[in-house]
Write a protein that holds these residues in place. Structure first.
Motif, PDB file in Angstrom:
ATOM      1  N   VAL A   1     102.583  39.620  -0.268  1.00 20.30           N
ATOM      2  CA  VAL A   1     101.129  38.789  -0.302  1.00 20.30           C
ATOM      3  C   VAL A   1     100.932  38.739  -1.835  1.00 20.30           C
ATOM      4  CG1 VAL A   1      98.948  38.562   0.601  1.00 20.30           C
ATOM      5  CG2 VAL A   1     100.862  38.956   2.193  1.00 20.30           C
TER       6      VAL A   1
ATOM      7  N   SER B   1      99.105  29.572   3.575  1.00 17.32           N
ATOM      8  CA  SER B   1      98.005  30.439   3.843  1.00 17.32           C
ATOM      9  C   SER B   1      97.951  30.688   5.042  1.00 17.32           C
ATOM     10  CB  SER B   1      96.570  30.186   3.526  1.00 17.32           C
ATOM     11  OG  SER B   1      96.603  29.772   2.064  1.00 17.32           O
ATOM     12  N   ILE B   2      98.241  29.489   6.091  1.00 16.74           N
ATOM     13  CA  ILE B   2      98.183  29.888   7.519  1.00 16.74           C
ATOM     14  C   ILE B   2      99.155  30.523   7.956  1.00 16.74           C
ATOM     15  CG2 ILE B   2      98.099  28.641   9.675  1.00 16.74           C
ATOM     16  CD1 ILE B   2      96.156  26.316   8.113  1.00 16.74           C
TER      17      ILE B   2
ATOM     18  N   ILE C   1     101.637  37.938   8.930  1.00 17.91           N
ATOM     19  CA  ILE C   1     101.010  39.427   8.718  1.00 17.91           C
ATOM     20  C   ILE C   1     100.353  39.901   9.981  1.00 17.91           C
ATOM     21  CG2 ILE C   1      99.620  40.764   7.281  1.00 17.91           C
ATOM     22  CD1 ILE C   1     101.838  39.499   5.833  1.00 17.91           C
ATOM     23  N   GLY C   2      99.695  38.936  10.709  1.00 18.25           N
ATOM     24  CA  GLY C   2      98.999  39.315  11.905  1.00 18.25           C
ATOM     25  C   GLY C   2     100.133  39.973  13.086  1.00 18.25           C
ATOM     26  N   SER C   3     101.121  38.952  13.155  1.00 14.51           N
ATOM     27  CA  SER C   3     101.888  39.441  14.174  1.00 14.51           C
ATOM     28  C   SER C   3     102.784  40.656  13.705  1.00 14.51           C
ATOM     29  CB  SER C   3     102.748  38.438  14.700  1.00 14.51           C
ATOM     30  OG  SER C   3     103.202  37.432  13.640  1.00 14.51           O
TER      31      SER C   3
ATOM     32  N   LEU D   1     105.266  34.075  17.146  1.00 13.08           N
ATOM     33  CA  LEU D   1     104.293  33.756  16.489  1.00 13.08           C
ATOM     34  C   LEU D   1     104.681  34.141  14.881  1.00 13.08           C
ATOM     35  CD1 LEU D   1     101.395  32.516  16.197  1.00 13.08           C
ATOM     36  CD2 LEU D   1     100.824  35.092  16.213  1.00 13.08           C
TER      37      LEU D   1
ATOM     38  N   MET E   1     101.088  32.448   6.432  1.00 15.61           N
ATOM     39  CA  MET E   1     100.798  33.959   6.103  1.00 15.61           C
ATOM     40  C   MET E   1     100.129  34.707   7.231  1.00 15.61           C
ATOM     41  SD  MET E   1      98.825  35.390   2.963  1.00 15.61           S
ATOM     42  CE  MET E   1      97.109  35.163   3.724  1.00 15.61           C
ATOM     43  N   ALA E   2      98.914  34.144   7.425  1.00 16.11           N
ATOM     44  CA  ALA E   2      98.101  34.928   8.449  1.00 16.11           C
ATOM     45  C   ALA E   2      98.844  35.117  10.011  1.00 16.11           C
ATOM     46  CB  ALA E   2      96.837  34.220   8.933  1.00 16.11           C
ATOM     47  N   MET E   3      99.600  34.154  10.074  1.00 17.16           N
ATOM     48  CA  MET E   3     100.445  34.136  11.283  1.00 17.16           C
ATOM     49  C   MET E   3     101.441  35.430  11.263  1.00 17.16           C
ATOM     50  SD  MET E   3     101.533  30.584  12.437  1.00 17.16           S
ATOM     51  CE  MET E   3     100.515  29.186  13.139  1.00 17.16           C
TER      52      MET E   3
ATOM     53  N   THR F   1      97.756  25.157   1.810  1.00 21.46           N
ATOM     54  CA  THR F   1      97.093  25.528   3.013  1.00 21.46           C
ATOM     55  C   THR F   1      97.940  26.086   4.051  1.00 21.46           C
ATOM     56  OG1 THR F   1      95.484  23.701   2.255  1.00 21.46           O
ATOM     57  CG2 THR F   1      95.517  24.665   4.653  1.00 21.46           C
TER      58      THR F   1
END
Lengths: 159, 157
Positions: free
Chosen positions: A149, A31-32, A38-40, A66, A34-36, A28
């Protein structure tokens, strides 16, 4: 190989592998993180490529903390997940490809940091348009990170 | 339950079971969508809360199309993954929690949107989100992280 076998036999490796919560919890967090990341990083790279030109180019530097937070979370959770079954993971091509892509993504991020941020932020530096070679670095960064990813997800299924 | 059994035996579900690479491909797509959706939402929410102030608030709220692309990717891949294992997922408590958090996140996003429209975008231009809007941004971060968490946990309960 002896090192990997030792690693998965350590109390950390055994704890992650056998505890009820360890593995899902780390996944988990992974995954979080990863989102941070890839987003930034995704937004930084897209901005360098010219998307969202209303964002100041130097301003996107403020997204780096971030990205680093996501990277740190994932380096830690990823290492712990790895220790749970080190021999298995190291043997997988998907895992090896993922590691190579992360190294390439890291090199690109460092290059981008030097080219775009350090040079453009120098006092008195003129606001020059982003060079084509720099755009290539940003474009390949996107490919490397999205590739990481994909390769990461496919560790569970691929060779 | 009958409906779930029916879903699981549709042509498309059988196809996903037969063609070995389809399930991993949809799951990988689901992770790419997650990155766009949650990554984008995180950037918007954190900006509303005061992070990265040199990026104009209006431009950051302008990242919403990205979030929508991620959402559409994940509704599509998620539905396909669900059909494949309908009787399993459809009775999975983590799945129910995930859907509940998505509804909460959706209602919260609606409330955020309404408050942007009601204010006529005044606080957006002034970069002064009212406390209520900051509350929506905080709730949004919490709800989406819960969606990711419960989604990941579906494989374990």
């Amino acid at each position: 190989m002896a090192f990997l076998e030792w690693l998965q036999g350590t109390w950390v490796g055994v704890l992650v592998a056998e505890s009820l919560w360890g593995y899902p919890l780390l996944e988990t967090i992974h995954s979080i993180g990863m989102a941070m990341m890839i987003g930034s990083l995704g937004l930084i790279n897209l901005r360098v490529l010219g998307y969202k030109a209303d964002l100041p180019l130097l301003g996107v530097r403020e997204l780096l903390p971030l990205a680093w937070l996501g990277f740190t979370l994932n380096a830690l959770s990823g290492t712990l997940l790895f220790t749970s079954d080190a021999v298995y993971f190291f043997d997988k091509w998907t895992f090896r490809i993922k590691m190579v892509l992360i190294v390439l993504g890291g090199i690109n991020a460092a290059l981008l940091g030097r080219r775009v941020f350090a040079e453009a932020a120098a006092p008195g530096a003129p606001a020059v348009p982003v060079a084509l070679s720099t755009k290539w670095i940003a474009a390949t960064s996107l490919i490397f990170w999205l590739g990481a990813v994909c390769a990461g997800r496919l560790i569970a299924y691929g060779p | 339950m009958e409906f779930l059994v029916w879903l699981e035996n549709t042509w498309i579900a059988n196809e996903i079971r037969t063609v070995a690479w389809l399930y991993p491909a949809f799951e990988t797509g689901h992770y790419i969508g997650l990155s766009l959706l949650v990554g984008g939402i995180m950037l918007i929410d954190l900006r509303v809360l005061g992070f990265a102030r040199s990026l104009p608030l209006k431009s950051m709220i302008g990242l919403l199309p990205f979030v929508w692309v991620g959402f559409l990717i994940n509704v599509t891949t998620g539905s396909l993954l669900f059909i494949y294992g309908a009787t399993n997922f459809g009775t999975n408590n983590a799945f129910f929690l995930k859907m509940s958090f998505m509804v909460l996140a959706g209602l919260n996003a609606l409330a955020f949107d309404v408050s942007v429209r009601r204010s006529g975008g005044a606080w957006v231009a002034a970069d002064e989100p009212p406390p209520l809007v900051k509350g929506f941004a905080t709730a949004s971060l919490v709800f989406w992280l819960c969606v990711v968490t419960t989604g990941r946990w579906m494989a374990y309960v």
